[in-house]
Design an enzyme around this catalytic site. Structure first.
Site, mmCIF file in Angstrom:
data_model
loop_
_atom_site.group_PDB
_atom_site.id
_atom_site.type_symbol
_atom_site.label_atom_id
_atom_site.label_comp_id
_atom_site.label_asym_id
_atom_site.label_seq_id
_atom_site.Cartn_x
_atom_site.Cartn_y
_atom_site.Cartn_z
ATOM 1 N N SER A 58 1.139 -1.185 0.107
ATOM 2 C CA SER A 58 0.028 0.061 -0.019
ATOM 3 C C SER A 58 0.838 1.209 0.057
ATOM 4 C CB SER A 58 -1.167 0.081 1.246
ATOM 5 O OG SER A 58 -1.648 -1.198 1.017
ATOM 6 N N TRP A 59 2.119 1.171 0.544
ATOM 7 C CA TRP A 59 3.054 2.263 0.547
ATOM 8 C C TRP A 59 3.087 2.935 -0.762
ATOM 9 C CZ3 TRP A 59 4.967 5.116 4.433
ATOM 10 C CH2 TRP A 59 6.374 6.143 4.104
ATOM 11 N N ALA A 82 -4.658 -3.729 1.585
ATOM 12 C CA ALA A 82 -5.163 -4.209 2.838
ATOM 13 C C ALA A 82 -4.093 -4.046 4.026
ATOM 14 C CB ALA A 82 -5.540 -5.606 2.712
ATOM 15 N N THR A 88 2.297 -5.767 11.651
ATOM 16 C CA THR A 88 3.464 -4.883 11.919
ATOM 17 C C THR A 88 3.207 -3.643 12.837
ATOM 18 O OG1 THR A 88 5.329 -3.713 10.701
ATOM 19 C CG2 THR A 88 3.204 -3.938 9.782
ATOM 20 N N HIS A 90 4.499 -1.108 12.019
ATOM 21 C CA HIS A 90 4.445 -0.029 10.985
ATOM 22 C C HIS A 90 3.041 0.254 10.489
ATOM 23 C CE1 HIS A 90 8.750 -1.579 10.045
ATOM 24 N NE2 HIS A 90 8.841 -0.274 10.347
ATOM 25 N N PHE A 115 -10.737 5.395 -2.721
ATOM 26 C CA PHE A 115 -9.646 4.799 -1.564
ATOM 27 C C PHE A 115 -10.317 3.553 -1.245
ATOM 28 C CE2 PHE A 115 -8.502 4.428 3.005
ATOM 29 C CZ PHE A 115 -7.292 4.671 2.869
ATOM 30 N N ARG A 129 -14.558 -7.759 4.549
ATOM 31 C CA ARG A 129 -14.953 -6.735 3.799
ATOM 32 C C ARG A 129 -14.377 -6.828 2.474
ATOM 33 N NH1 ARG A 129 -14.307 -5.774 8.651
ATOM 34 N NH2 ARG A 129 -15.422 -4.046 9.662
HETATM 35 N N1 INI Z 1 1.801 -3.154 3.175
HETATM 36 C C1 INI Z 1 0.402 -3.374 2.961
HETATM 37 O O1 INI Z 1 -0.327 -3.078 1.739
HETATM 38 N N2 INI Z 1 -0.131 -3.871 4.117
HETATM 39 C C2 INI Z 1 0.394 -4.039 5.257
HETATM 40 O O2 INI Z 1 -0.320 -4.568 6.045
HETATM 41 C C3 INI Z 1 1.674 -3.871 5.085
HETATM 42 N N3 INI Z 1 2.304 -3.978 6.413
HETATM 43 O O3 INI Z 1 1.762 -4.376 7.611
HETATM 44 O O4 INI Z 1 3.568 -4.011 6.620
HETATM 45 C C4 INI Z 1 2.167 -3.336 4.104
HETATM 46 N N4 INI Z 1 3.769 -2.996 4.160
HETATM 47 C C5 INI Z 1 4.555 -3.189 2.733
HETATM 48 C C6 INI Z 1 4.638 -1.485 2.504
HETATM 49 O O5 INI Z 1 3.558 -1.358 1.815
HETATM 50 C C7 INI Z 1 5.649 -1.602 1.259
HETATM 51 O O6 INI Z 1 5.536 -2.371 0.360
HETATM 52 C C8 INI Z 1 7.127 -1.762 1.868
HETATM 53 O O7 INI Z 1 7.346 -1.040 3.243
HETATM 54 C C9 INI Z 1 8.317 -1.409 0.741
HETATM 55 O O8 INI Z 1 8.099 0.034 0.386
#
Ligand code: INI
Length: 157
Positions: A58-59, A82, A88, A90, A115, A129
Site C-alpha cells: 500500500s505504501w 489491505a 507490523t 508499521h 480509496f 470486507r
Molecule cells: N503493505 C500493505 O499493503 N499492508 C500491510 O499491512 C503492510 N504491513 O503490514 O507492513 C504493508 N507493508 C509493505 C509496504 O506497503 C511497502 O510495500 C514496503 O514497506 C516497501 O516500501
C-alpha cells in the site's frame, strides 16, 4: 423555483478506469480486485478500457496512482490494498501515508481516485470486507469511481 440537483450516473460505458492493487496481503487484495472488476463489468465498463497495475504494498499506491493520472489516459482510478494491524508495528505509518498520499494524488490529478484500502485490526475483518460477511469494498469502489467520473464530467461540461 426548483433547485438544481446533480448526481453522477452509475453508467460505465465509455469510461477508462485504472486499478492499482497492492500485492501485500494478496489473499485479501485479490478478492478486492475481483470485486472491483465485477463491479466495473456490471455497470458497463468495457473490458479493454480497464488497466490493472500491481505494486508491492500500500505504501507504493500513491506514487503509482499519481503517475497513471499524469498520463491523462483515465477517467478515474481505484486504489486497492489491505493494511492489517497485526502484521507490523508499521501499521500506522503505512495506513496513514497511504491515505494521505492517495488524497493528495487525487487533488493533483483532478480525476477521482477511490480509496479502496482496508485498514483493519485482523485478517478476518479484512476478509469480511473483501467478499465475505460485509460485502466487497472492491465492488463498492467500482461503483464509486463510475459515479464520480460521470459527476465530474457533468460538472465540467
Ligand atoms: N503493505 C500493505 O499493503 N499492508 C500491510 O499491512 C503492510 N504491513 O503490514 O507492513 C504493508 N507493508 C509493505 C509496504 O506497503 C511497502 O510495500 C514496503 O514497506 C516497501 O516500501
Amino acid at each position: 423555483m426548483q433547485h438544481t440537483e446533480i448526481e453522477g450516473a452509475l453508467a460505465g460505458q465509455g469510461l477508462r478506469i485504472g486499478i492499482v492493487v497492492a500485492r501485500f496481503n494478496s489473499l485479501v487484495t485479490e478478492n478486492l480486485l475481483a470485486g472491483a472488476l465485477a463491479g466495473l463489468r456490471r455497470h458497463g465498463v468495457a473490458e479493454n478500457a480497464v488497466t490493472v497495475v500491481k505494486v508491492p504494498g500500500s505504501w507504493e499506491l500513491p506514487l503509482t496512482l499519481a503517475t497513471l493520472a499524469a498520463t491523462k489516459k483515465f477517467d478515474g482510478l481505484i486504489a486497492l490494498g489491505a493494511v492489517i494491524r497485526g502484521d507490523t508495528p508499521h501499521f500506522d505509518y503505512v495506513a496513514g501515508e497511504a491515505a494521505k498520499g492517495i488524497g493528495s494524488a487525487m487533488m493533483q490529478a483532478e480525476i477521482p481516485i477511490v480509496f479502496g484500502v482496508l485498514t483493519t485490526n485482523t485478517l478476518e475483518q479484512a476478509l469480511d470486507r473483501a467478499g465475505a460477511k460485509s460485502g466487497n469494498k472492491g465492488y463498492d469502489a467500482a461503483q464509486t469511481v463510475i459515479e464520480m467520473a460521470n459527476l465530474l464530467r457533468e460538472l465540467r461540461a
